[in-house]
Design a protein around this motif. Structure first.
Motif, PDB file in Angstrom:
ATOM      1  N   SER A 140       5.282  -8.589   5.394  1.00  0.00           N
ATOM      2  CA  SER A 140       4.648  -7.802   4.308  1.00  0.00           C
ATOM      3  C   SER A 140       5.645  -7.214   3.554  1.00  0.00           C
ATOM      4  O   SER A 140       6.668  -6.980   3.640  1.00  0.00           O
ATOM      5  CB  SER A 140       3.839  -6.569   5.271  1.00  0.00           C
ATOM      6  N   TYR A 141       4.881  -7.151   2.176  1.00  0.00           N
ATOM      7  CA  TYR A 141       5.607  -6.346   1.078  1.00  0.00           C
ATOM      8  C   TYR A 141       4.836  -5.141   0.615  1.00  0.00           C
ATOM      9  O   TYR A 141       3.607  -5.271   0.451  1.00  0.00           O
ATOM     10  CB  TYR A 141       5.687  -7.301  -0.124  1.00  0.00           C
ATOM     11  N   VAL A 142       5.556  -4.009   0.247  1.00  0.00           N
ATOM     12  CA  VAL A 142       4.936  -2.816  -0.234  1.00  0.00           C
ATOM     13  C   VAL A 142       5.381  -2.774  -2.032  1.00  0.00           C
ATOM     14  O   VAL A 142       6.231  -2.788  -2.340  1.00  0.00           O
ATOM     15  CB  VAL A 142       5.435  -1.556   0.400  1.00  0.00           C
ATOM     16  N   LEU A 143       4.122  -2.628  -2.337  1.00  0.00           N
ATOM     17  CA  LEU A 143       4.135  -2.619  -4.017  1.00  0.00           C
ATOM     18  C   LEU A 143       3.773  -1.164  -4.397  1.00  0.00           C
ATOM     19  O   LEU A 143       2.666  -0.604  -4.043  1.00  0.00           O
ATOM     20  CB  LEU A 143       3.449  -3.674  -4.634  1.00  0.00           C
ATOM     21  N   GLU A 144       4.672  -0.754  -5.518  1.00  0.00           N
ATOM     22  CA  GLU A 144       4.321   0.561  -5.940  1.00  0.00           C
ATOM     23  C   GLU A 144       3.657   0.387  -7.265  1.00  0.00           C
ATOM     24  O   GLU A 144       4.250  -0.258  -8.238  1.00  0.00           O
ATOM     25  CB  GLU A 144       5.556   1.628  -6.037  1.00  0.00           C
TER      26      GLU A 144
END
Length: 306
Positions: A140-144
């Motif tokens: 999983s990758y978190v994008l802002e």
């Protein structure tokens, strides 16, 4: 008697009417309807999505996300800022076109030009963050999310200077100040920073100026490191650790997208180096893979043992 009966009857009716009437006030809680947006609207709600590498979870990596500082979803096209050279200017701030995307059945489908097809589950974490989950690899990758006019390109640039140094095949010395004491680094005309190990290895050469970047012969190899300077983001400390020859310390400043300035603390000499052989990070075999600070620290610990 009759009069009394009539009065009593009227009074009784009035009493009954009054006692039976009760004013009931029902207060209804007003609930604003929750706005529902589609996944397509969600991913396009921000111009830029910053890839927060530090919050990545899972084993392995997804190449195009691991390389990107930002990704953008515009009219079915996927854009990415993979390089710090030209950061904020390339593609009007969005970077380069790297593929296509679509939203289908609540999934984000990405067809990257080189890395292939990915089908992500998307979770909205809050008003400005989303999580992309790839179940096949449990990553999983978190994008802002940011708009272009509020995104701090400079901050991202200066916090990732070590990657910027890796975006040229080599750096050629193009200026040496007349002031300063003679020192061993006066003879180094090329320095190359390798992308493999985060802050990893570097190479230097005493070849004459004007050599093609691919023809430079490197005499020395060692470990380099970039550290912050307290109180400023634009000035950095650069350490070149030459095997068996000791360390060289510099104050590192970036003059523009292809020129850096190194001030040699021990001798008081100022150098300028110009980038040669720009590497656009799009091809499958080229480009840095961004690492977390913890991974960089582990790599540096391993390299320093040799």
């Amino acid at each position: 008697m009759k009069t009394f009966k009539l009065f009593f009857g009227f009074a009784l009716v009035a009493t009954l009417f009054t006692s039976c009437y009760t004013e009931v006030i029902v207060e209804e809680n007003h609930v604003d309807p929750v706005p529902v947006i589609t996944l397509a609207e969600l991913v396009t709600s921000y111009d830029l999505w910053y890839v927060d590498i530090e919050r990545t979870q899972g084993n392995g990596y997804i190449p195009f996300l691991q390389k990107a500082f930002t990704v953008s979803f515009k009219n079915g096209n996927l854009y990415a800022n993979n390089n710090l050279v030209g950061f904020g200017n390339q593609g009007n701030g969005l970077g380069i076109d790297v593929g296509y995307y679509d939203t289908y059945n609540g999934r984000l489908e990405v067809d990257h030009d080189l890395d292939g097809f990915y089908n992500f589950e998307v979770t909205q974490l809050n008003n400005f963050e989303i999580e992309l989950y790839f179940p096949q690899q449990n990553i999983s990758y978190v994008l802002e999310g940011y708009q272009r006019n509020t995104f701090d390109y400079d901050r991202v640039f200066y916090r990732n200077i070590h990657y910027f140094l890796q975006e040229y095949n080599t750096w050629e010395k193009t200026y040496t100040s007349e002031y300063g004491n003679l020192n061993e680094f006066d003879y180094e005309n090329y320095v190359a920073f390798l992308p493999g190990g985060g802050d990893g290895n570097f190479k230097s050469s005493q070849d004459a100026n004007g050599v093609h970047p691919y023809d430079v012969y490197y005499d020395y190899t060692g470990v380099y490191n970039v550290d912050d300077v307290s109180g400023t983001e634009t000035l950095k400390y650069l350490t070149l650790d030459y095997d068996y020859l000791g360390d060289e310390y510099f104050e590192l400043s970036v003059l523009n997208d292809k020129t850096i300035e190194l001030f040699h603390n021990n001798s008081g000499t100022l150098y300028e180096f110009t980038g040669r052989g720009y590497i656009e990070y799009k091809t499958a075999g080229e480009g840095k893979l961004r690492k977390t600070k913890a991974d960089i620290a582990k790599t540096m610990k391993k390299i320093s043992k040799f």
